[in-house]
Design an enzyme around this catalytic site. Structure first.
Site, short mmCIF file in Angstrom:
data_model
loop_
_atom_site.label_atom_id
_atom_site.label_comp_id
_atom_site.label_asym_id
_atom_site.label_seq_id
_atom_site.Cartn_x
_atom_site.Cartn_y
_atom_site.Cartn_z
N LYS A 47 -82.63 -31.91 -80.05
CA LYS A 47 -83.85 -31.39 -80.68
C LYS A 47 -85.02 -31.45 -79.70
CE LYS A 47 -82.53 -33.00 -85.27
NZ LYS A 47 -82.80 -33.98 -86.31
N HIS A 69 -49.37 -24.24 -86.24
CA HIS A 69 -49.10 -23.06 -85.41
C HIS A 69 -50.14 -22.89 -84.30
CE1 HIS A 69 -45.90 -21.61 -88.15
NE2 HIS A 69 -46.57 -22.40 -88.99
N GLU A 100 -70.98 -39.60 -87.01
CA GLU A 100 -72.38 -40.01 -86.90
C GLU A 100 -72.55 -41.51 -87.12
OE1 GLU A 100 -75.36 -36.33 -87.87
OE2 GLU A 100 -75.38 -37.95 -89.30
O1 PA5 Z 1 -76.69 -37.76 -91.91
C1 PA5 Z 1 -77.78 -37.41 -91.50
O2 PA5 Z 1 -78.77 -38.13 -91.59
C2 PA5 Z 1 -78.00 -36.03 -90.91
O3 PA5 Z 1 -76.84 -35.32 -90.77
C3 PA5 Z 1 -78.91 -35.22 -91.82
O4 PA5 Z 1 -78.32 -35.14 -93.07
C4 PA5 Z 1 -79.17 -33.83 -91.27
O5 PA5 Z 1 -79.66 -33.91 -89.97
C5 PA5 Z 1 -80.17 -33.10 -92.14
O6 PA5 Z 1 -81.38 -33.81 -92.23
P1 PA5 Z 1 -82.43 -33.48 -93.34
O7 PA5 Z 1 -81.82 -33.72 -94.67
O8 PA5 Z 1 -83.56 -34.42 -93.06
O9 PA5 Z 1 -82.85 -32.04 -93.17
#
Ligand code: PA5
Length: 444
Positions: A420, A306, A285
């Site tokens: 989303k 494996h 990310e």
């Molecule tokens: O690193 C990030 O920002 C995302 O992976 C969020 O942690 C994830 O989408 C969950 O978001 P939230 O904590 O707002 O529910």
């Protein structure tokens, strides 16, 4: 300070020491950008000094809430997705006995929800909780993420039906934004215990905040030691005394520029499976944007030797490996002698299982290096709260440095919104009317 040793010797066949040295000013600049907060995403740098800035009073408060839930609950469900669950899950797996569902005292058991939209998963979870005294830790920074919101809706209703609204409110803890979001509003209305995820700490950098600390404390682990390990590493890296994160960041960027587009994080300890999942999110990310970035993959060895071993040994040479090697395991198990010796393994009789594992590790590393897979070796002493805190901070710091070396903003994640938008359009969410029309025309 717990030891983290980064050895890049076996990457030097692909990139030269000279090429790495030539990147010295670039890495120094990236470190300065991070430490001085002058780069893209600098409003998300709260994690950089989070270990040092976490007061003992917060740790004591989290431990008190954890003790209360331990007293009242047979099971605690941790609800969250992405950065709101992977860090806790990684540490619980690394420290816990998998046959005790993470908790060394086997009570409360800790289970996770809200990290998928599996109807069968949620059905099975609700069935498992039926008749049990359970509590919920719901974690969402935004407070609006669909997956945890659906799971929480179901579990909250189940808990309230089982024990009544007042007792349920005592057994629910919310970790969310200080002021904004649906979860904050609900928590205030219902009087839940709450903890805050600071605005300047992104989800994937939040494991050392209440997001990770509370579930880890509920499992009975020493969160002070976890933070101490992170604090030591923070001090050493930020002061420039410890160059390990810089070395790792530089080497992986050098390999990327030499055409090695995939980094495989390798462990030889099954307890590290979810640590690799946490690492994949952290690096994926943070770096995968603007059509660039190393693809972070992970394998568990010897298990995946494996299945994936053939590809790694002989497939396209676009990969490098980063091995996390744990020097000492917690327990001693020796291989017994067998009179019949039908499996021919008596030559191992009396040896520790870990000795065999270590030879599998060395043998595999050598084979993969011979097969043209550059190798970065990261060695840690053991899996303890302190070493894990240290390792978490090491990877976070290296990720920030590496992202700046790559030339991206390591602290946003614009790409995760695309699915989303489509999902909400397909589900005809109010406010998405135009997108709904367009997507229906597209899919026919
Ligand atoms: O690193 C990030 O920002 C995302 O992976 C969020 O942690 C994830 O989408 C969950 O978001 P939230 O904590 O707002 O529910």
């Amino acid at each position: 300070m717990s030891n983290i040793h980064v050895n890049i010797t076996d990457a030097l066949g692909t990139v030269s020491q000279k090429a790495i040295e030539a990147m010295a000013s670039e890495v120094r600049e990236s470190v300065a950008t991070l430490v001085e907060g002058t780069g893209a995403g600098n409003d998300f740098l709260g994690w950089v000094r989070l270990p040092e800035n976490t007061p003992d009073s917060l740790v004591d408060d989290i431990n008190a809430t954890a003790a209360r839930l331990r007293g009242e609950c047979e099971v605690v469900v941790v609800v969250g997705i992405g950065g709101s669950y992977l860090g806790a899950k990684a540490v619980l797996e690394a420290l816990g006995n998998p046959f005790d569902v993470y908790n060394k005292d086997a009570r409360p058991q800790i289970v996770f929800a809200g990290h998928n939209i599996g109807e069968d998963y949620l059905h099975d979870l609700q069935q498992y909780l039926d008749g049990k005294q359970f509590g919920i830790v719901v974690i969402s920074k935004s407070g609006t993420t669909t997956e945890p919101a659906i799971a929480f809706r179901l579990l909250k209703a189940q808990l309230e039906a089982a024990v009544g609204r007042d007792t349920a409110a005592r057994r629910i803890v919310a970790i969310t934004d200080a002021k904004r979001g649906a979860l904050r509003t609900l928590a205030t209305e219902e009087g839940y215990t709450t903890y805050v995820i600071d605005d300047n700490v992104g989800g994937r950098f939040s494991v050392l905040s209440p997001v990770g600390l509370l579930p880890i404390a509920i499992a009975g682990h020493d969160i002070k030691a976890l933070l101490d390990g992170a604090r030591e590493r923070q001090k050493a890296i930020l002061s420039g005394a410890d160059k390990s994160a810089e070395v790792y960041a530089t080497t992986r960027n050098a390999l990327y520029r030499a055409g090695k587009k995939i980094e495989i994080l390798v462990n030889y300890n099954p307890r590290l499976h979810y640590f690799a999942e946490w690492w994949k999110q952290l690096y994926g990310e943070s770096e995968g944007k603007d059509h660039k970035g190393i693809f972070p993959a992970a394998v568990d060895f010897s298990t995946d030797l494996h299945s994936m071993g053939q590809w790694i040994q002989d497939g396209e040479r676009s990969i490098f490996e980063t091995v996390i090697s744990v020097s000492k395991v917690d327990h001693e198990v020796r291989i017994p002698s067998d009179e019949a010796n039908l499996d021919g393994l008596n030559f191992l009789a009396g040896k520790r299982v870990d000795e065999v594992n270590k030879m599998a590790e060395l043998g595999t590393r050598l084979a993969h290096i011979d097969g043209g897979v550059p190798n970065i070796l990261i060695t840690i002493d053991a899996l303890t709260e302190r070493t894990l805190g240290s390792l978490i901070y090491f990877f976070e710091a290296a990720c920030g440095i590496s992202g700046y070396m790559l030339g991206v903003n390591p602290f946003n994640q614009p790409g995760v919104e695309a699915y989303k938008r489509n999902m909400f359009a397909l589900l005809a969410k109010p406010g998405y009317e135009e997108e709904t029309k367009a997507i229906r025309e597209r899919i026919g």
